[in-house]
Design an enzyme around this catalytic site. Structure first.
Site, PDB file in Angstrom:
ATOM      1  N   ASP A  88       0.819  -1.072   0.110  1.00 32.49           N
ATOM      2  CA  ASP A  88      -0.065   0.075  -0.025  1.00 32.49           C
ATOM      3  C   ASP A  88       0.815   0.949   0.034  1.00 32.49           C
ATOM      4  O   ASP A  88       2.131   1.254   0.439  1.00 32.49           O
ATOM      5  CB  ASP A  88      -0.972   0.196   1.167  1.00 32.49           C
ATOM      6  CG  ASP A  88      -2.090   0.894   0.990  1.00 32.49           C
ATOM      7  OD1 ASP A  88      -2.182   1.781   0.006  1.00 32.49           O
ATOM      8  OD2 ASP A  88      -3.143   1.129   1.639  1.00 32.49           O
TER       9      ASP A  88
HETATM   10  C1  BGC Z   1      -4.981   3.362  -0.090  1.00 29.91           C
HETATM   11  C2  BGC Z   1      -4.996   2.285  -1.256  1.00 29.91           C
HETATM   12  C3  BGC Z   1      -4.839   3.150  -2.363  1.00 29.91           C
HETATM   13  C4  BGC Z   1      -3.525   3.647  -2.512  1.00 29.91           C
HETATM   14  C5  BGC Z   1      -3.229   4.702  -3.652  1.00 29.91           C
HETATM   15  C6  BGC Z   1      -3.584   4.220   0.136  1.00 29.91           C
HETATM   16  O1  BGC Z   1      -3.793   4.951   0.858  1.00 29.91           O
HETATM   17  O2  BGC Z   1      -4.960   2.595   1.252  1.00 29.91           O
HETATM   18  O3  BGC Z   1      -6.385   1.659  -1.068  1.00 29.91           O
HETATM   19  O4  BGC Z   1      -4.975   2.184  -3.451  1.00 29.91           O
HETATM   20  O5  BGC Z   1      -3.516   4.643  -1.279  1.00 29.91           O
HETATM   21  O6  BGC Z   1      -4.115   5.593  -3.522  1.00 29.91           O
END
Ligand code: BGC
Length: 854
Positions: free
Chosen positions: A229
């Site tokens: 993530d």
């Molecule tokens: C989120 C993800 C997301 C990523 C990119 C993170 O903060 O938890 O679900 O895909 O950001 O935006």
């Protein structure tokens, strides 16, 4: 053209390999041009393919994208064929954004009704979530994109999300929280997995060999790549050894140069690096992404076919919670309709955070009703109450920059030098003046700026102006300071992923034809990556809002009340703090129902909410955050052009305190203890005999159905064997409609504690009046199984018992094999239309219990 990935990996230098394993920037992977490996773009997310940038960070026109219903709404469809089409549409949408990786679906479970990302995820039940995810993945990947099923694992709350430790026992993980991932991988063929930020039983998920190498790859046979993530805390040697393939975003922190050093220092084997590169390139190659043209530009394509699928999904997700003969409304009999509520005149179609995107269309329920009912029907609107947690940005059309164009003109200066030399000029199209990274090379990381415009509203006030800042800022109107955030740091608020301050507000009397000179001064003294300010505006809340709404309802021959939350109340990064509708909405509904008992109440929320007045509402609909077609879909349902197809994917309890996670939610001192274990959602309310407001699986139709006696392909089976259950369904009403037949399995005498019954199969069938059809429900060996954690002390006890205290009875788990197991004896198949409405119970006999393959 498929590439010889092994040969490619052989030709890459260590430096190139480690660079490939980290992103180039926020939304793309790294290229190795020498070998023809392109940079591949990725996009969020679950309710649309936003494209490579966050709207507020992009310069110029934001790219618009199709917005499909949020995850909880997709879960509410209980319709895997429809979801496969939704997935395919989002795969195509991702391609229009020049992206080959879609950061979706979110399959964490609704453990608590307060989970901040519940709107984004499907259900409290792992099988429902797993089947929806499987269909979504299959659909999206059929269009040449990789899906990354997220967030693996134990990410059911948002508080302290980067560091919190989810403490979950093995059985609970296996039987609940891992199941949707397992199904998406094994049945859906998911090619990507995104690890979660949190720790799971002490280990950061990005570093967990147990999760990645063990469960995901060795057990489930996952062949794709694992991505972290965004900005998750991964540790170089642990993560690469565990099997984390791609660090996002770039530039690299744990991989890249740090990984080269770890290999050179002998801490990491180069073979681990090779394996990760092989998985990453192999997966991208599999979907054709290595042939991707990096010059391809993202586009906004508003495709009518895609819209049609979004509309079906919005309708299919709409849950008719109550209907006492009110719905559908007869359009010909309507002369005056009151459309009430804080969400009636706005398009509240998605939640907040990374799932948020600029949609192709924004249509409010009021607008959709107006265009469908035409000029012959008078529509009156009253918001009644204000539920704003934050204030929407000042729209660009109300601002005229110094260049005569809509928006703000901005001049940048050195820090603390607003009177000095202008270092750079820029503009912004609306009241959000935020920059990601240095605004220009001439400005550098720390700066101050002055944004100017004339501000002219298009309706008379009073208005509430707001200021959210990342660094000291102030707002001047006609030369007078009206909002001042320069005195000291303000507490954090909800904007800019939590980096923005709580908002300052001031009531001002603005009128059309009276432009005022606006000056916004902001600073970024600390060189924050995301910096600037947001100017907001909203009508100042009226003291007599509810009275006006009641008066409007009293005079109308139909009333639609749209209550709910919004993307501030339900957003990534924060859990909800209450299950109640925000503000005075309960009071609004009660007062409306007192004068208009047939009012149709519409719940426009991403997660379930408490409705203490529900028994007095004769018509109650849950439309979720239903995507850009939500309002038109709602009108289809209200007027009977379509029937609401949804069933609740999550129980609505009577009180928040009845929820099983209460007391263990969210984190306490950094630990989220999943103390209710297997008893999540309906499993708990049934075990505890607690009444619920609306049961899991509940949803009415505009017609009526009868479920005939189920016929099982066998009534005696061995551990590991499955059966097929066929159920005749008859539409005994007078409209075409669909029913969702649900099958729950319970075990008579379980060896270990088990919930009374658990959803294992479901099927939707659409029938004309008088028609009978048969649904086929398949149960496999796992449908009867539970996870036997085995006895970690078996060897020690066996030795002690044999040598010292042979008369002591062995502990009950002794000798049991760790893994999936089926108990012998009677298993009950509960066939019905919700967890509470069971039409038939059929008993099958497992003749020999024992371990079953996973
Ligand atoms: C989120 C993800 C997301 C990523 C990119 C993170 O903060 O938890 O679900 O895909 O950001 O935006």
């Amino acid at each position: 053209m498929p590439r010889d990935v092994a040969q490619l990996v052989g030709e890459l230098t260590l430096d190139e390999k480690t660079r490939l394993l980290a992103g180039a920037d926020l939304w793309s992977t790294t290229a190795v041009e020498r070998l023809g490996i392109p940079s591949v773009r990725v996009t969020d997310g679950p309710n649309g393919a936003r494209g490579p940038m966050l709207a507020e960070m992009v310069e110029g026109e934001p790219l618009t994208a199709l917005c499909v219903p949020c995850g909880a709404a997709l879960g509410a469809t209980w319709d895997v064929e429809l979801i496969e089409r939704v997935g395919a549409v989002l795969g195509e949408e991702a391609r229009t954004k020049a992206c080959r990786v879609l950061l979706a679906p979110t399959v964490n479970l609704h453990r608590s009704p307060l989970g901040g990302r519940n709107f984004e995820s499907y259900s409290e039940d792992p099988v429902l979530a797993g089947r929806i995810a499987t269909a979504f993945v299959a659909g999206a990947q059929s269009r040449g994109v990789v899906t990354t099923v997220k967030h693996f694992a134990g990410n059911e709350s948002e508080l302290d999300r980067f560091v919190a430790d989810s403490v979950v026992d093995e059985r609970t993980l296996r039987e609940l929280y891992l199941v949707p991932f397992e199904m998406a991988v094994r049945q859906g063929g998911a090619l990507g997995i995104m690890t979660s930020y949190n720790r799971l039983n002490g280990e950061h998920c990005a570093d967990s060999a147990t999760l990645l190498a063990g469960i995901l790859r060795d057990e489930w046979g996952f062949e794709g790549f694992v991505v972290s993530d965004w900005f998750a805390l991964a540790q170089t040697p642990l993560a690469i050894r565990a099997g984390l393939d791609l660090e996002m975003p770039g530039p690299a922190r744990a991989y890249g140069p740090a990984l080269v050093e770890a290999v050179r220092g002998g801490v990491v084997a180069e073979s681990d690096v090779d394996a990760a590169v092989t998985r990453l390139l192999g997966t991208l190659d599999r979907v054709g992404a290595l042939d991707h043209d990096p010059a391809e530009q993202p586009r906004s394509v508003d495709d009518p076919g895609h819209r049609a699928v979004a509309r079906q999904a919005a309708i299919g997700a709409t849950v008719l919670l109550r209907n006492d003969g009110v719905l559908p409304l007869e359009a010909d009999r309507l002369r005056r309709v009151a459309v009430i509520g804080p969400n009636a005149a706005r398009a509240q179609i998605m939640g907040g955070g990374s799932a948020n995107l600029p949609a192709h269309r924004l249509v409010s329920p009021l607008e959709a009703l107006r265009s469908r009912l035409g000029a012959g029907v008078e529509l009156v609107h009253e918001a009644g109450v204000d539920i704003s947690l934050t204030t929407p940005e000042v729209p660009g059309r109300w601002l005229t920059g110094d260049d005569g164009e809509p928006g703000l003109t901005v001049s940048f200066f050195a820090p603390d030098d607003l009177g000095g030399a202008i270092l750079h000029r820029d503009r912004r199209d609306s009241g959000t003046a935020v920059w990601f990274g240095a605004p220009a090379a001439s400005v550098g990381d720390t700066w101050s700026c002055r944004a100017t415009a004339t501000l002219e509203v298009d309706e008379p006030g009073p208005w509430l102006l707001s200021l959210v800042q990342t660094g000291p800022s102030r707002l001047l109107l006609d030369g007078e300071v009206v909002l001042d955030g320069t005195a000291g740091p303000l507490p954090p608020g909800h904007d800019f992923l939590g980096l923005g301050s709580r908002e300052l507000t001031v009531e001002v009397d603005l009128r059309p034809d009276h432009p005022v000179a606006l000056v916004l001064e902001c600073t970024n003294p600390d060189g924050g990556l995301l910096a600037g300010a947001k100017l907001g505006v909203r009508p100042a809340p009226a003291a007599d809002g509810i009275d006006r709404a009641v008066a409007a309802a009293r005079d109308a021959d139909a009333v639609v009340v749209v209550v709910g939350t919004d993307a501030d109340w339900e957003s990534e990064g924060a859990d909800r703090t209450s299950m109640n509708l925000p503000g005075r909405q309960d009071e609004l509904v009660e007062r409306i129902l007192a004068v208009a008992p047939d009012a149709v109440v519409v719940l426009n929320t991403g997660s379930v909410v408490l409705t203490p007045w529900a028994e007095r509402a004769r018509a109650l609909l849950q439309v979720w955050f239903g995507g850009e077609e939500m309002a038109d879909g709602l009108v289809d349902v209200l007027l009977g052009d379509a029937e609401p197809g949804g069933r609740l994917p999550t129980t609505v309890p009577v009180r928040l305190e009845h929820n099983p996670s209460h007391g263990n939610f969210p984190a306490e001192n950094g630990r989220v203890v999943y103390g209710e274990r297997l008893f999540v959602g309906y499993r708990w309310y049934e075990e505890r005999h607690l009444p619920v407001a609306f049961p899991f699986g509940h949803g009415l139709s505009y017609t009526r159905f009868e479920l005939g006696r189920p016929v099982c392909s066998a009534t005696r089976l061995r551990a590991g064997e499955g059966i097929v259950v066929e159920v005749p369904v008859t539409n005994v009403g007078d409209r075409t409609g669909s029913e969702v037949v649900q099958l729950y399995v319970g075990c008579d005498e379980p060896l270990l504690a088990r919930p009374p019954k658990e959803l294992k199969a479901f099927a939707r069938i659409t029938l004309d009046p008088g028609e009978t059809g048969t649904v086929r429900l398949e149960l496999d060996g796992r449908s009867f199984a539970y996870w036997q954690p085995g006895d970690p002390d078996a060897d020690r006890f066996a030795h002690l018992l044999a040598t010292q205290v042979a008369w002591v009875r062995p502990p009950s788990g002794l000798g049991r094999e760790r893994g999936w197991a089926v108990d012998p004896g009677a298993h009950h198949l509960h066939v019905g239309r919700s967890s509470a409405v069971v039409d038939h119970v059929v008993t099958v006999e497992v003749v020999d219990g024992g371990p079953v393959p996973g």
